[in-house]
Design a protein around this motif. Structure first.
Motif, PDB file in Angstrom:
ATOM      1  N   ALA A   1       0.838  -1.362   0.124  1.00 15.23           N
ATOM      2  CA  ALA A   1       0.084  -0.017   0.255  1.00 15.23           C
ATOM      3  C   ALA A   1       0.623   1.277  -0.050  1.00 15.23           C
ATOM      4  O   ALA A   1       2.319   0.950   0.146  1.00 15.23           O
ATOM      5  CB  ALA A   1      -1.077  -0.019   1.194  1.00 15.23           C
ATOM      6  N   PRO A   2       0.377   2.540  -0.851  1.00 18.87           N
ATOM      7  CA  PRO A   2       1.159   3.544  -0.399  1.00 18.87           C
ATOM      8  C   PRO A   2       1.688   4.375   0.914  1.00 18.87           C
ATOM      9  O   PRO A   2       0.820   3.776   1.836  1.00 18.87           O
ATOM     10  CB  PRO A   2       0.057   3.981  -1.677  1.00 18.87           C
ATOM     11  N   TYR A   3       2.538   5.168   1.194  1.00 17.18           N
ATOM     12  CA  TYR A   3       2.764   5.209   2.640  1.00 17.18           C
ATOM     13  C   TYR A   3       1.208   5.679   2.255  1.00 17.18           C
ATOM     14  O   TYR A   3       1.102   6.156   4.019  1.00 17.18           O
ATOM     15  CB  TYR A   3       3.558   6.457   2.326  1.00 17.18           C
TER      16      TYR A   3
ATOM     17  N   LEU B   1       6.779   3.550  11.186  1.00 18.86           N
ATOM     18  CA  LEU B   1       6.947   4.238  10.174  1.00 18.86           C
ATOM     19  C   LEU B   1       6.671   5.488   9.617  1.00 18.86           C
ATOM     20  O   LEU B   1       6.674   5.752   8.845  1.00 18.86           O
ATOM     21  CB  LEU B   1       5.010   4.032   9.523  1.00 18.86           C
ATOM     22  N   LEU B   2       6.854   6.672  10.834  1.00 23.93           N
ATOM     23  CA  LEU B   2       7.572   7.734  10.722  1.00 23.93           C
ATOM     24  C   LEU B   2       8.737   7.946   9.972  1.00 23.93           C
ATOM     25  O   LEU B   2       9.331   8.971   9.609  1.00 23.93           O
ATOM     26  CB  LEU B   2       7.409   8.860  11.759  1.00 23.93           C
ATOM     27  N   LYS B   3       9.796   6.886  10.294  1.00 25.05           N
ATOM     28  CA  LYS B   3      10.709   6.511   9.804  1.00 25.05           C
ATOM     29  C   LYS B   3      10.557   7.147   8.321  1.00 25.05           C
ATOM     30  O   LYS B   3      11.692   7.271   7.609  1.00 25.05           O
ATOM     31  CB  LYS B   3      11.566   5.612  10.208  1.00 25.05           C
TER      32      LYS B   3
ATOM     33  N   LEU C   1      13.658   4.674   2.815  1.00 25.84           N
ATOM     34  CA  LEU C   1      13.729   3.381   3.771  1.00 25.84           C
ATOM     35  C   LEU C   1      12.827   2.279   2.734  1.00 25.84           C
ATOM     36  O   LEU C   1      11.995   2.649   1.904  1.00 25.84           O
ATOM     37  CB  LEU C   1      13.439   3.576   4.568  1.00 25.84           C
ATOM     38  N   ASN C   2      13.357   0.790   3.037  1.00 25.06           N
ATOM     39  CA  ASN C   2      12.416  -0.481   3.099  1.00 25.06           C
ATOM     40  C   ASN C   2      11.319  -0.454   3.937  1.00 25.06           C
ATOM     41  O   ASN C   2      11.652  -0.903   4.655  1.00 25.06           O
ATOM     42  CB  ASN C   2      12.820  -1.787   2.279  1.00 25.06           C
ATOM     43  N   LEU C   3      10.177  -0.472   3.338  1.00 22.11           N
ATOM     44  CA  LEU C   3       8.630  -0.902   4.431  1.00 22.11           C
ATOM     45  C   LEU C   3       9.483  -2.341   4.948  1.00 22.11           C
ATOM     46  O   LEU C   3       9.288  -2.396   6.180  1.00 22.11           O
ATOM     47  CB  LEU C   3       7.779  -0.784   4.326  1.00 22.11           C
ATOM     48  N   ARG C   4       9.956  -3.044   4.536  1.00 27.16           N
ATOM     49  CA  ARG C   4       9.544  -4.681   5.173  1.00 27.16           C
ATOM     50  C   ARG C   4      11.687  -4.350   5.774  1.00 27.16           C
ATOM     51  O   ARG C   4      11.260  -5.729   7.018  1.00 27.16           O
ATOM     52  CB  ARG C   4      10.455  -5.563   3.668  1.00 27.16           C
ATOM     53  N   THR C   5      12.240  -3.571   5.604  1.00 23.64           N
ATOM     54  CA  THR C   5      13.218  -3.912   6.458  1.00 23.64           C
ATOM     55  C   THR C   5      12.708  -3.380   8.064  1.00 23.64           C
ATOM     56  O   THR C   5      13.302  -3.371   9.412  1.00 23.64           O
ATOM     57  CB  THR C   5      14.548  -2.975   6.281  1.00 23.64           C
TER      58      THR C   5
END
Length: 299
Positions: A94-96, A130-132, A139-143
């Protein structure tokens, strides 16, 4: 064998005039002695706690917590979990902006993240992480995902609480006997079985309104909300003669107290259980029943 303390008899003579040592017993010690030789069943134990409260041996708050501990011993993850249809999950693709909207809208601190299908949970995202992404879009959300913990529906709450405390992971995914996602459970859900509901900024305060409008247009209605208030708020005609609260009416129609995630259609409204506590529904999510909504569109 000689008394190892015989050389101190003189010093201990004055101790006979001190308050009995029993006065310094802790709550657990007094409770154990109170119930010796002990009740024969859990119900008798709970009755003994009520009697102890009546005789002011323990405080009402202590009795409630001890009862919660006793009842929790027979409860499993499946008894208090948030059922799968009611879970708030995040889509890894999903988009940020969409993710941020859901996080703000629901107010949770942890979210299961899925890929492809909702049943395929690949990790847990802390809302604060999520703020990162906002500060570092590369950054990759998976990380940012943390490992998801999976437990069976049959896992006892006592054991689950120990796991939560030891691994510091305060959310667990609950799976059924076939390995499918049945729901989720947090440490707060477990603790509330002992101490009662843990109030947060979304909870009713000082008798304020028990009916709230949510961001998606649905409503959150307290189980103890008056039926007349619900009728006025939703222009409904729910029967108000035999029951005072909406929770009582729904439980009567279903024939039992509904579990979290279950839904009941009444008077053109759909009541979905968000939270149950102490054998009663604490919060419903209320929407127009599908047939009622269709009728409104046709009008």
């Amino acid at each position: 064998m000689s008394d190892p303390h015989s050389g101190h008899h003189g010093r201990h003579k004055g101790a006979d005039r001190l308050p009995p040592r029993a006065d310094k017993r802790n709550l657990f010690q007094r409770l154990v002695e109170l119930m010796t030789p002990g009740p024969d069943s859990r119900d008798q134990l709970i009755e003994s706690l009520a009697d102890a409260e009546n005789r002011e041996v323990i405080a009402p708050e202590s009795r409630m917590m001890l009862e919660g501990v006793i009842r929790m011993a027979d409860m499993t993850a499946g008894d208090v979990m948030v059922a799968a249809p009611r879970m708030d999950l995040l889509d890894i693709d999903a988009p940020y902006d969409e993710l941020l909207h859901l996080v703000i809208d629901t107010g949770h601190s942890r979210f299961p993240v899925y890929e492809g299908q909702r049943d395929n949970v690949i990790g847990i995202l802390m809302a604060k992480d999520l703020l990162k992404l906002q500060r570092a879009p590369e950054l990759n959300l998976r990380t940012l995902l943390r490992p998801a913990v999976f437990v069976p529906e049959s896992k006892g709450l006592n054991e689950l609480l120990r796991d939560f405390r030891s691994n510091r992971n305060h959310l667990a995914m609950v799976i059924d006997e076939f390995g499918n996602t049945a729901g989720l459970l947090t440490i707060e859900d477990v603790l509330e079985e002992i101490v009662g509901e843990i109030e947060d900024e979304f909870d009713d305060k000082d008798g304020e309104s028990s009916i709230y409008t949510l961001a998606d247009g649905s409503h959150r209605v307290a189980g103890d909300a008056g039926i007349r208030s619900v009728n006025e708020s939703f222009a409904a005609r729910l029967p108000a003669d035999d029951f005072d609260t909406i929770g009582g009416l729904v439980a009567h129609e279903l024939g039992r107290v509904p579990r979290r995630g279950e839904s009941v259609a009444l008077g053109g409204l759909q009541f979905s259980v968000m939270l149950t506590r102490g054998g009663a529904v604490r919060w419903f999510k209320v929407t127009r029943a599908p047939e009622a909504a269709a009728g409104d569109d046709g009008a």
